[in-house]
Write an enzyme that holds these catalytic residues in place. Sequence first.
Site, PDB file in Angstrom:
ATOM      1  CG  ASP A 272      -9.063  -0.417  -5.691  1.00 25.19           C
ATOM      2  OD1 ASP A 272      -7.766  -0.101  -5.262  1.00 25.19           O
ATOM      3  OD2 ASP A 272      -9.936  -1.091  -4.748  1.00 25.19           O
TER       4      ASP A 272
ATOM      5  CD  GLU B 160      -4.388  -1.774  -6.681  1.00 22.63           C
ATOM      6  OE1 GLU B 160      -3.616  -1.749  -5.599  1.00 22.63           O
ATOM      7  OE2 GLU B 160      -5.705  -2.397  -6.459  1.00 22.63           O
TER       8      GLU B 160
HETATM    9  C1  OTU Z   1      -6.224  -1.184  -3.179  1.00 25.29           C
HETATM   10  O1  OTU Z   1      -4.926  -1.751  -2.736  1.00 25.29           O
HETATM   11  C2  OTU Z   1      -6.107   0.433  -2.828  1.00 25.29           C
HETATM   12  O2  OTU Z   1      -4.791   1.074  -3.306  1.00 25.29           O
HETATM   13  C3  OTU Z   1      -6.015   0.499  -1.420  1.00 25.29           C
HETATM   14  O3  OTU Z   1      -5.805   1.977  -1.061  1.00 25.29           O
HETATM   15  C4  OTU Z   1      -7.402   0.165  -0.739  1.00 25.29           C
HETATM   16  O4  OTU Z   1      -7.277  -0.027   0.563  1.00 25.29           O
HETATM   17  C5  OTU Z   1      -7.720  -1.580  -1.404  1.00 25.29           C
HETATM   18  O5  OTU Z   1      -7.469  -1.488  -2.725  1.00 25.29           O
HETATM   19  C6  OTU Z   1      -8.962  -1.746  -1.089  1.00 25.29           C
HETATM   20  O6  OTU Z   1      -9.887  -0.800  -2.043  1.00 25.29           O
HETATM   21  O7  OTU Z   1      -4.470  -5.350  -3.103  1.00 25.29           O
HETATM   22  O8  OTU Z   1      -5.126  -5.133  -5.616  1.00 25.29           O
HETATM   23  O9  OTU Z   1      -2.033  -1.740   1.068  1.00 25.29           O
HETATM   24  O10 OTU Z   1      -1.798  -2.667  -1.814  1.00 25.29           O
HETATM   25  O11 OTU Z   1      -4.951  -3.431  -0.407  1.00 25.29           O
HETATM   26  C7  OTU Z   1      -5.606  -4.305  -4.278  1.00 25.29           C
HETATM   27  C8  OTU Z   1      -2.534  -2.924   0.546  1.00 25.29           C
HETATM   28  C9  OTU Z   1      -4.732  -4.087  -3.532  1.00 25.29           C
HETATM   29  C10 OTU Z   1      -2.795  -2.313  -0.927  1.00 25.29           C
HETATM   30  C11 OTU Z   1      -3.971  -3.242  -1.386  1.00 25.29           C
HETATM   31  C12 OTU Z   1      -4.489  -2.988  -2.703  1.00 25.29           C
END
Ligand code: OTU
Length: 620
Positions: free
Chosen positions: A268, A310
């Site tokens: 993430d 991600e």
């Molecule tokens: C990720 O997301 C997760 O999928 C989100 O659910 C979390 O809020 C975030 O991390 C923090 O842990 O930019 O590359 O809606 O696309 O926050 C990481 C905005 C991220 C997400 C963004 C994302």
Amino acid sequence: MSTPQTDNADRQFDRRLSEQNSLLQHRLRQLYGHTPGFEPWYAQLLDQLRQLHRERSTALQALDAAREADPGWFQHQTMLGYCSYVDRFGGDLQGVRSRIDYLRELGVRYLHLLPFLRARAGDSDGGFAVASFDEIEPRLGSMEDLEALTADLRAAGISLCSDLVLNHVADDHPWARAAAAGDAHHRAFFHCFADRTEPDAYEQTLVQIFPRTAPGNFTYVEALNAWVWTTFFPYQWDLNYANPAVFAEIAQAMLRLANRGVDVFRLDSAPYIWKRPGTDCRNQPEAHWVLQALRAVAKLVAPGVLLKAEAIVPTPELAPYFGTGDAHGRECDLAYHSSAMAACWAAVAEQRTDLLQSVIASMPPLPARGSWITYIRCHDDIGWNVLRPDAEANGGLQRLSKVARFYSGVDADSFAEGTSFQADDADGIHGSNGMSASLLGRNRARSTLEREQAERRLHLLHGVALTLGGLPLLYMGDELGMTNDDSDDSRAAQKIDGRWLQRPPLDLTRLQQRHDPDTEAGRLYQRLRNMIQLRGHLASLSADAPLTLLPSAQPALLAYQRGGDFVMLANFSSEALQIDLSSLGLDAGATWHDRLANASVSTTSLTLDAWSQRWLQRIG
Ligand code: OTU
């Protein structure tokens, strides 16, 4: 203590070390070589890794060996993913176990459960504020439940993907608590600034992830008497990967979870883990080095494990997550194809596919053992920022404004029912929320025809995800056409975070209706399941088969070839299209079979109905 088992495990470890050591050591030296005591630190890390390797169970060692012998196991066209929150899908981890038969029926072989580790007390960003890497969120079960689940999934041929939140921990994680209590060792796990000088300088070039609900990237923390880097919510404290102790802790936390049976880690917020003044602090070379080092330790201790990036970043920044230069193919095994996802939604709104084609055309070929995650929806918003470069090169950003507006719910001419996320107004370019079915017209359909068109759009997008090349990942509920969550609980949650619109609990009525073709859920589910099964028979749809765009003069058409014998035709418009296959540059003498309709095809005049698709296979 030396036993025949540990001797054998150590021999394997040494063999794997001979493959990984040069890259691992090189990367860690680049990152941390200048820190005092690097050599003993590295030696200690290897000892810890050797110990974790010894602790791997016989079943997991067998899996490692099988995957080392078949490194492309996750690229097969029968691979299919499914993503959900534990509570939304099964109540708790035991409840998820009871849904394994359903997953098998659908053809799922990869289950991504959104964060299930102990989360921050109170708001936790859906679990993305992790309070412990070694405990399960109590309301979801225990570590024993996780191990029982992974064992059952393994027996069912399903891999488990878990989030590994790399960029931050919760402000009540023991590291944060220790820092707040004055422990200097743990204070150095975070980015702390005595005053606003550096934060203000950084803010000049940083982006905002949640500009409305969590503006700014720094939070003043009384107990630390410092401004702490908090890219996301103020309670998510960014980790400082310039500190080797952070790398060692995170790597071992990952491997302990791998030893509980987790197969895949969704890394993430991977782009954010390295900070550099004067940049947007994303995608820095050092962030890639950290990921390469993480992969090397995974291959060393748990070689069956995959890493998934991600990285929700524009196309040019995305491909490097598979590794570049001497690390080509040695970083992440999987990465979300977020630009293709967003471009699919743009194509639906605009009824033209040029942005999607531009995204596809600009993707470099992946390393032999790399694969996209292809998907249409997830628990987050559809982020439009990833398409900025493509839009700028193709008519300008106002295109994205219009697309965002289309999904915002304010546009009376739109069939979509969604909300805009973190934007100042409906035209603002940030993100859009909503479940697929609602965004594709289900809620606003006023006639049988409109309802049918909404269903076709859902299959059309799933069709692209199933054929574009990669591991397709379904989002729980989409297979049954579930719509936006408008329950009272969800509405209250949406006031804090609009993304709860697309996080409803599994609709048990729809689940029961799935075999009944007279119901909407049944129609959607049966057809999708047929597509999934058909895909499993088409070798040209394996993730490593080549993808070639077929240029067309018709703006609403998306046409591509996969492998030697498969062609996808997708009509992104509410008008039927007339297509002559030879105009797409296909061999005029070839004969084609329409696999979805199970019918033969005329090469000279083919009618593609509104929002419909053809899966053509060359048979002669
Ligand atoms: C990720 O997301 C997760 O999928 C989100 O659910 C979390 O809020 C975030 O991390 C923090 O842990 O930019 O590359 O809606 O696309 O926050 C990481 C905005 C991220 C997400 C963004 C994302």
